[in-house]
Scaffold this motif. Structure first.
Motif, PDB file in Angstrom:
ATOM      1  N   LEU A   1       0.862  -1.186   0.000  1.00  0.00           N
ATOM      2  CA  LEU A   1       0.000   0.000   0.000  1.00  0.00           C
ATOM      3  C   LEU A   1       0.899   1.236   0.000  1.00  0.00           C
ATOM      4  CD1 LEU A   1      -2.514  -1.067   2.808  1.00  0.00           C
ATOM      5  CD2 LEU A   1      -2.973  -1.082   0.358  1.00  0.00           C
TER       6      LEU A   1
ATOM      7  N   ASP B   1      -2.191   7.834  -0.307  1.00  0.00           N
ATOM      8  CA  ASP B   1      -2.954   8.281  -1.471  1.00  0.00           C
ATOM      9  C   ASP B   1      -2.707   9.777  -1.692  1.00  0.00           C
ATOM     10  OD1 ASP B   1      -4.862   9.020  -3.357  1.00  0.00           O
ATOM     11  OD2 ASP B   1      -6.367   7.627  -2.567  1.00  0.00           O
TER      12      ASP B   1
ATOM     13  N   LYS C   1      -5.926  11.838  -1.485  1.00  0.00           N
ATOM     14  CA  LYS C   1      -6.710  11.849  -0.239  1.00  0.00           C
ATOM     15  C   LYS C   1      -5.765  11.786   0.954  1.00  0.00           C
ATOM     16  CE  LYS C   1     -10.491   9.304  -2.428  1.00  0.00           C
ATOM     17  NZ  LYS C   1     -10.999   7.933  -2.596  1.00  0.00           N
TER      18      LYS C   1
ATOM     19  N   LYS D   1      -5.160   8.928   3.792  1.00  0.00           N
ATOM     20  CA  LYS D   1      -5.721   7.655   3.326  1.00  0.00           C
ATOM     21  C   LYS D   1      -4.651   6.861   2.577  1.00  0.00           C
ATOM     22  CE  LYS D   1      -9.964   8.601   4.646  1.00  0.00           C
ATOM     23  NZ  LYS D   1     -10.523   7.906   5.793  1.00  0.00           N
TER      24      LYS D   1
ATOM     25  N   ARG E   1      -3.802   3.759  -0.509  1.00  0.00           N
ATOM     26  CA  ARG E   1      -4.301   3.094  -1.724  1.00  0.00           C
ATOM     27  C   ARG E   1      -3.331   1.963  -2.073  1.00  0.00           C
ATOM     28  NH1 ARG E   1      -2.736   6.961  -6.950  1.00  0.00           N
ATOM     29  NH2 ARG E   1      -0.493   6.542  -6.831  1.00  0.00           N
TER      30      ARG E   1
ATOM     31  N   ASP F   1      -0.613   0.282  -4.100  1.00  0.00           N
ATOM     32  CA  ASP F   1       0.471   0.805  -4.960  1.00  0.00           C
ATOM     33  C   ASP F   1       0.366   0.148  -6.336  1.00  0.00           C
ATOM     34  OD1 ASP F   1       2.787   1.468  -6.245  1.00  0.00           O
ATOM     35  OD2 ASP F   1       4.113   1.079  -4.540  1.00  0.00           O
TER      36      ASP F   1
END
Length: 492
Positions: A97, A100, A103, A106, A108, A110
């Motif tokens: 991960l 982000d 955001k 937060k 996301r 990768d």
């Protein structure tokens, strides 16, 4: 603590769901389709695990542990098995991960961390284990290879029920390799017998041993043996399966051995498993409208002692009397709890232990101290009696045995009353609708007829019982000749 349990006769499904939660066995989790097994529920599973583990070791098996992740190329090596589980697989595609950028705060996935090959989260371990066995088996001297694994597996489920069907569950899976076909078939039958013995002797749950039809067989198996139990609502529950896999996995993973004569041959395989589903089976086999009814051999607490007192002096006097009894019971291997909590009244405690299915309850108050007695209650029949203190240990030992026997006999009588022989399809539908249970009927042996019955009635062939004698008859649907009766039922 009012139980407020829905009655079984009103809504069996609701009764079950409420009981699992109210008896503090399990609950739904923040992960859709997955459950949290709470300490009381897990204690029952641990007792099951301990007995099964002992039985596996007594039959020559050893425990090992294999990876949770199966590379997709290995998973698809045995086609039928891969195809059978494909729709239920959870798949790992990335390994990292990152924050982000769009955001703040937060995460996301990768996009640059994609795995070269996807990993399947094991729905069952044949693929990874047989790939490993290839390195373990060279010669007839390495056989038989008798391995068991205690693990968790993931089979993606959308319609879930605590213990009976969840996306992740706990189980054991045995995987064995043999030099001959006969040895492997014998192993599959033996382990099915072990499951039956465990179900009847420890769970006090009568089961029918049988063979599955082709359509109900494990994906990749030549033959699937099973144990089938009947729940109180007249539905069947498959409680364990044992598979003769032939040489399918040996060929898929190239597992060969040198025979005594020096020839190269493929090994013969089995796999077999039971899961936390057994906890659900245990609940549904014996419990009543007051809560759980547990077989003493698997109850986390076999005896509970509840003091009835006014003030600390009375409690101290009771505790002094109860102390040696607790010690004596523990020395005999009986699990006992002295509930001296001062935060709950005796009535609350009685209710709680009845709900939790504790087999034997002792109560002792000031009058009992003066009379040298205990009030002794048994959970299965709710019968109570006054027992002299000198006799109470013998009484408890008797009750633990008697309750185990009694709940088995009750479940066995229920099952026998709910096996109905029918000779016509009309009769079959009528019994299924009005009575339920197992229906013993002739079937012509074809997938088409089996499918037709399933589509029209929702009943499936639970098994072809091993103990059934061959008796010719006519198939209830097609009228064609049939060599023996099979068992149908609606099932969990």
């Amino acid at each position: 603590m009012g139980k407020n349990l829905t009655k079984r006769s009103e809504d069996y499904s609701k009764w079950y769901n409420e009981l699992v939660v109210k008896a503090d066995m399990a609950e739904n989790s923040a992960v859709r389709g997955c459950m949290v097994i709470k300490p009381y529920g897990f204690a029952i599973w641990e007792k099951m695990q301990a007995e099964l583990d002992r039985m596996f070791k007594e039959t020559g098996h050893e425990n090992a542990y294999f990876p949770l992740f199966v590379p997709k190329s290995l998973f698809e090596a045995e086609e039928k098995n891969a195809e059978g589980f494909a729709k239920e697989c959870a798949v790992v595609t990335h390994y990292r991960l990152q924050n982000d950028p769009d955001k703040p705060g937060k995460l996301r996935v990768d996009p640059n961390a994609k795995l070269e090959e996807e990993l399947v989260v094991r729905p069952t371990s044949e693929a990874i284990i047989w790939n490993t066995f290839k390195g373990w088996v060279q010669s007839y001297r390495d056989l038989p290879l008798l391995i068991n694994q205690w693990a968790n597996v993931v089979r993606w489920e959308m319609r879930t029920r605590l213990f009976l069907r969840t996306a992740e569950f706990l189980w054991q899976e045995g995987h064995t390799a043999h030099a001959t076909e006969a040895e492997a078939i014998d192993e599959a039958k033996t382990m099915n017998g072990v499951y039956a013995q465990f179900a009847e002797e420890f769970m006090a749950m009568p089961v029918i041993q049988g063979v599955k039809t082709e359509s109900e067989r494990f994906a990749g198996a030549i033959e699937t043996f099973c144990i089938e139990a009947l729940m109180q609502d007249g539905k069947a529950l498959q409680a364990g399966t044992s598979h003769f896999l032939g040489q399918n996995f040996a060929k898929a993973f190239d597992v060969k051995f040198a025979t005594k004569e020096g020839k190269q041959e493929y090994v013969w395989a089995t796999s077999w498993g039971v899961s936390t589903r057994l906890v659900g089976a245990l609940i549904m086999s014996h419990s009543d409208d007051n809560g759980l009814v547990l077989p003493p051999k698997l109850a986390p607490i076999q005896v509970v002692i509840v003091p009835i007192y006014k003030g600390i002096e009375q409690l101290d006097a009771i505790s002094e009397k109860v102390g040696p009894l607790v010690k004596e019971l523990k020395a005999k291997g009986i699990s006992v709890k002295f509930d001296n909590r001062d935060t709950h009244k005796p009535g609350f405690k009685f209710n709680e232990y009845e709900l939790k299915g504790v087999p034997v309850r002792l109560a002792i108050g000031q009058r009992d101290l003066e009379n040298g007695t205990y009030e002794v209650a048994r959970r299965d029949t709710l019968a109570k009696e006054t027992v002299p203190m000198d006799d109470v240990v013998a009484k408890i030992e008797f009750l633990l045995e008697d309750i185990q026997k009694n709940i088995y006999q009750k479940a066995h009588a229920f099952r026998e009353d709910n096996i109905t022989e029918v000779d016509t399809y009309e009769e079959f539908k009528k019994v299924l609708e009005e009575k339920g249970g197992f229906i013993s009927a002739h079937w012509d042996g074809t997938n088409e007829t089996e499918e037709k019955i399933k589509n029209e009635t929702k009943a499936t062939i639970r098994c072809i019982p091993l103990a059934t004698e061959n008796k010719e008859g006519k198939c209830i649907v097609t009228g064609k000749t049939s060599s023996k009766r099979v068992l149908f039922a609606k099932a969990y």
